[in-house]
Design an enzyme around this catalytic site. Sequence first.
Site, PDB file in Angstrom:
ATOM      1  N   HIS A 162      46.936  33.758  44.609  1.00  0.00           N
ATOM      2  CA  HIS A 162      45.772  34.540  45.047  1.00  0.00           C
ATOM      3  C   HIS A 162      46.167  36.005  45.238  1.00  0.00           C
ATOM      4  O   HIS A 162      45.508  36.922  44.713  1.00  0.00           O
ATOM      5  CB  HIS A 162      45.252  33.943  46.358  1.00  0.00           C
ATOM      6  CG  HIS A 162      44.133  34.697  46.993  1.00  0.00           C
ATOM      7  ND1 HIS A 162      42.866  34.168  47.121  1.00  0.00           N
ATOM      8  CD2 HIS A 162      44.067  35.935  47.557  1.00  0.00           C
ATOM      9  CE1 HIS A 162      42.078  35.050  47.719  1.00  0.00           C
ATOM     10  NE2 HIS A 162      42.790  36.135  47.999  1.00  0.00           N
ATOM     11  N   GLU A 163      47.259  36.243  45.976  1.00  0.00           N
ATOM     12  CA  GLU A 163      47.689  37.608  46.221  1.00  0.00           C
ATOM     13  C   GLU A 163      48.247  38.253  44.953  1.00  0.00           C
ATOM     14  O   GLU A 163      48.071  39.465  44.732  1.00  0.00           O
ATOM     15  CB  GLU A 163      48.751  37.631  47.336  1.00  0.00           C
ATOM     16  CG  GLU A 163      48.298  37.027  48.659  1.00  0.00           C
ATOM     17  CD  GLU A 163      47.082  37.722  49.240  1.00  0.00           C
ATOM     18  OE1 GLU A 163      46.772  38.859  48.825  1.00  0.00           O
ATOM     19  OE2 GLU A 163      46.426  37.135  50.110  1.00  0.00           O
TER      20      GLU A 163
ATOM     21  N   HIS B 297      45.371  39.686  42.964  1.00  0.00           N
ATOM     22  CA  HIS B 297      44.969  41.002  43.485  1.00  0.00           C
ATOM     23  C   HIS B 297      45.925  42.090  42.973  1.00  0.00           C
ATOM     24  O   HIS B 297      45.492  43.137  42.483  1.00  0.00           O
ATOM     25  CB  HIS B 297      45.016  41.006  45.015  1.00  0.00           C
ATOM     26  CG  HIS B 297      43.886  40.291  45.688  1.00  0.00           C
ATOM     27  ND1 HIS B 297      42.563  40.535  45.406  1.00  0.00           N
ATOM     28  CD2 HIS B 297      43.889  39.349  46.672  1.00  0.00           C
ATOM     29  CE1 HIS B 297      41.799  39.771  46.167  1.00  0.00           C
ATOM     30  NE2 HIS B 297      42.577  39.041  46.941  1.00  0.00           N
TER      31      HIS B 297
END
Length: 256
Positions: A58-59, A62
Site C-alpha cells: 500500500h505504501e 503511494h
Amino acid sequence: MTTATTRHSDRRISPVFLGIVAVTAVTGWATWTGFAEKPGIAVFLFVTGAWIVSLCLHEYAHARTALHSGDITIGAKGYLTLNPLKYTHALLSIVLPVIFVIMGGIGLPGGAVFIERDRIRGRWRHSLISAAGPLTNVLFAIACTAPFWLHALDGVPWEFRVALAFLALLQVSAAILNFLPVPGLDGYGVIEPWLSHGVKRQIEPFAPFGLLFVFALLWVPQVNAVFFDLVDAVLRGLGVSEYDASYGWSLYRFWS
C-alpha cells in the site's frame, strides 16, 4: 525533470520485507498442510504476515506513483525498498493496524510515506498518488477472493480457506475505510486537490485526528453494524460467505 531514482540501492527490496514474506509463506504452507500442531497459531502468523505485506505494498504504491509524478526524493528516503521501518511513522503504519486487526478484525489504515507535494504538478497526479494505496488493497482483495468467485476451492483445507476469507475481509475493510473522504485518509487526499484554498484551510487543522475519529465511530454499535454490513455485502459479491470470514477471525484469535 527526471522521475527515476539514481541509485540501485534505493530500489533494492529490503531484507526486512523479504523476512515478512518468508514468514507468511511458511505459515501459509503450515496452514495448508496441517503441519502446525495448533492451526490457530499458524493462521495468526499467516494472516498477520500477509496483512503487513499488504500494508507495505500500500505504501509502496503511494511512493512509486509519487516518484513517477515528480517527487524524485522518494528513493533516497527508502520507500521503494518496501521496508516498513523506513516509513515516516512505523508505529502508525504497521503496529497500530495489526493491533486493530487483533482487537476488532478491522483493516484500519495506518500512517503514510512522506511525499513532497510541492514537487508534483497537476491535480490529477495528486489524486492518483492518494488513490494508489487503497487501490492496492482492492487488488489484494481480488487476489484473496479469486479462489472463491472462480469456484476453485475443491480440496483446499478448511483452515486455509477461512484464513483467506478473513484476510479478504481485512483488505475490503481497509479499501472502504481508506477511500472515506475524511481528513488524514487517502479518500480525502483524492478530493483535496479539487477543493478551494479556503475550504482546505478550514479542514487542515482536523487532519491529524481523522483516523482517530473513524476509529471512535467504529465503536458506535450502529455505525459498526452498517460498516460490516457493507463489508459483508462486498465479500458476498466476491463469493466469500460471512460464515467463512467470521470463522477465519475466530481461528485467528486462537487465544480466545
